[in-house]
Design a protein around this motif. Structure first.
Motif, PDB file in Angstrom:
ATOM      1  N   GLY A  27      67.124  57.066  46.914  1.00  0.00           N
ATOM      2  CA  GLY A  27      66.872  57.105  48.412  1.00  0.00           C
ATOM      3  C   GLY A  27      65.890  58.123  48.695  1.00  0.00           C
ATOM      4  N   ALA A  28      65.881  59.379  47.908  1.00  0.00           N
ATOM      5  CA  ALA A  28      65.128  60.449  47.971  1.00  0.00           C
ATOM      6  C   ALA A  28      63.632  60.059  47.621  1.00  0.00           C
ATOM      7  CB  ALA A  28      65.322  61.861  47.242  1.00  0.00           C
ATOM      8  N   ILE A  29      63.559  59.294  46.756  1.00  0.00           N
ATOM      9  CA  ILE A  29      62.192  58.760  46.275  1.00  0.00           C
ATOM     10  C   ILE A  29      61.863  57.761  47.396  1.00  0.00           C
ATOM     11  CG2 ILE A  29      60.980  57.154  44.675  1.00  0.00           C
ATOM     12  CD1 ILE A  29      62.470  58.396  42.581  1.00  0.00           C
ATOM     13  N   SER A  32      60.342  59.868  50.310  1.00  0.00           N
ATOM     14  CA  SER A  32      59.129  60.667  50.151  1.00  0.00           C
ATOM     15  C   SER A  32      57.939  59.882  50.068  1.00  0.00           C
ATOM     16  CB  SER A  32      59.314  61.116  48.698  1.00  0.00           C
ATOM     17  OG  SER A  32      59.280  60.192  47.740  1.00  0.00           O
ATOM     18  N   MET A  33      58.115  58.495  50.377  1.00  0.00           N
ATOM     19  CA  MET A  33      56.851  57.654  50.136  1.00  0.00           C
ATOM     20  C   MET A  33      56.036  57.809  51.318  1.00  0.00           C
ATOM     21  SD  MET A  33      56.682  56.571  47.349  1.00  0.00           S
ATOM     22  CE  MET A  33      57.548  56.003  45.639  1.00  0.00           C
ATOM     23  N   VAL A  39      57.102  63.880  60.473  1.00  0.00           N
ATOM     24  CA  VAL A  39      57.535  64.914  59.494  1.00  0.00           C
ATOM     25  C   VAL A  39      57.236  64.439  57.864  1.00  0.00           C
ATOM     26  CG1 VAL A  39      59.745  65.928  58.523  1.00  0.00           C
ATOM     27  CG2 VAL A  39      59.582  65.189  61.004  1.00  0.00           C
ATOM     28  N   PRO A  40      56.544  65.375  57.245  1.00  0.00           N
ATOM     29  CA  PRO A  40      56.200  65.021  56.038  1.00  0.00           C
ATOM     30  C   PRO A  40      57.382  64.314  55.251  1.00  0.00           C
ATOM     31  CG  PRO A  40      55.393  67.075  56.741  1.00  0.00           C
ATOM     32  CD  PRO A  40      56.361  66.673  57.733  1.00  0.00           C
ATOM     33  N   GLY A  47      65.681  66.530  52.107  1.00  0.00           N
ATOM     34  CA  GLY A  47      66.953  66.555  52.919  1.00  0.00           C
ATOM     35  C   GLY A  47      67.816  65.388  52.474  1.00  0.00           C
ATOM     36  N   VAL A  48      67.372  64.266  52.127  1.00  0.00           N
ATOM     37  CA  VAL A  48      68.131  63.206  51.604  1.00  0.00           C
ATOM     38  C   VAL A  48      68.888  63.775  50.346  1.00  0.00           C
ATOM     39  CG1 VAL A  48      67.949  60.905  50.574  1.00  0.00           C
ATOM     40  CG2 VAL A  48      66.940  61.348  52.677  1.00  0.00           C
ATOM     41  N   LEU A  49      67.925  64.299  49.476  1.00  0.00           N
ATOM     42  CA  LEU A  49      68.462  64.574  48.072  1.00  0.00           C
ATOM     43  C   LEU A  49      69.352  65.605  48.195  1.00  0.00           C
ATOM     44  CD1 LEU A  49      67.930  64.286  44.904  1.00  0.00           C
ATOM     45  CD2 LEU A  49      66.285  66.135  45.107  1.00  0.00           C
TER      46      LEU A  49
END
Length: 86
Positions: A27-29, A32-33, A39-40, A47-49
């Motif tokens: 989910g974090a990966i 990040s896409m 928001v970057p 935050g997810v991580l």
């Protein structure tokens, strides 16, 4: 037979924790896409991580706590039976 199911439950919790951690990292990966509403993606992914790992640690801790209470109760009952025999 009861111990078999308790040990099986402990193994299932181990599998759940591993799958949940893999899901959090995935989910974090995925987060990040692409940027999310300006928001970057890296900020959202972080935050997810962090939140995901905290959630997994808390849930796993509560499940292991329940198993630990069972194991301690079982050992206490065995010790009390041993004392009663003396």
């Amino acid at each position: 037979m009861r111990d078999f199911f308790i040990n099986l439950l402990e193994k299932l919790i181990n599998v759940f924790v591993i799958i949940a951690l893999i899901g959090v990292v995935g989910g974090a990966i995925a987060a990040s896409m692409a940027p999310q509403n300006g928001v970057p993606g890296g900020v959202v992914a972080l935050g997810v991580l962090v939140i995901g790992v905290l959630y997994v640690v808390l849930m796993a801790g509560f499940m292991y706590l329940g198993l630990g209470i069972y194991q301690n109760t079982r050992r206490t009952a065995a010790a009390m039976e041993d004392l009663a025999r003396r």
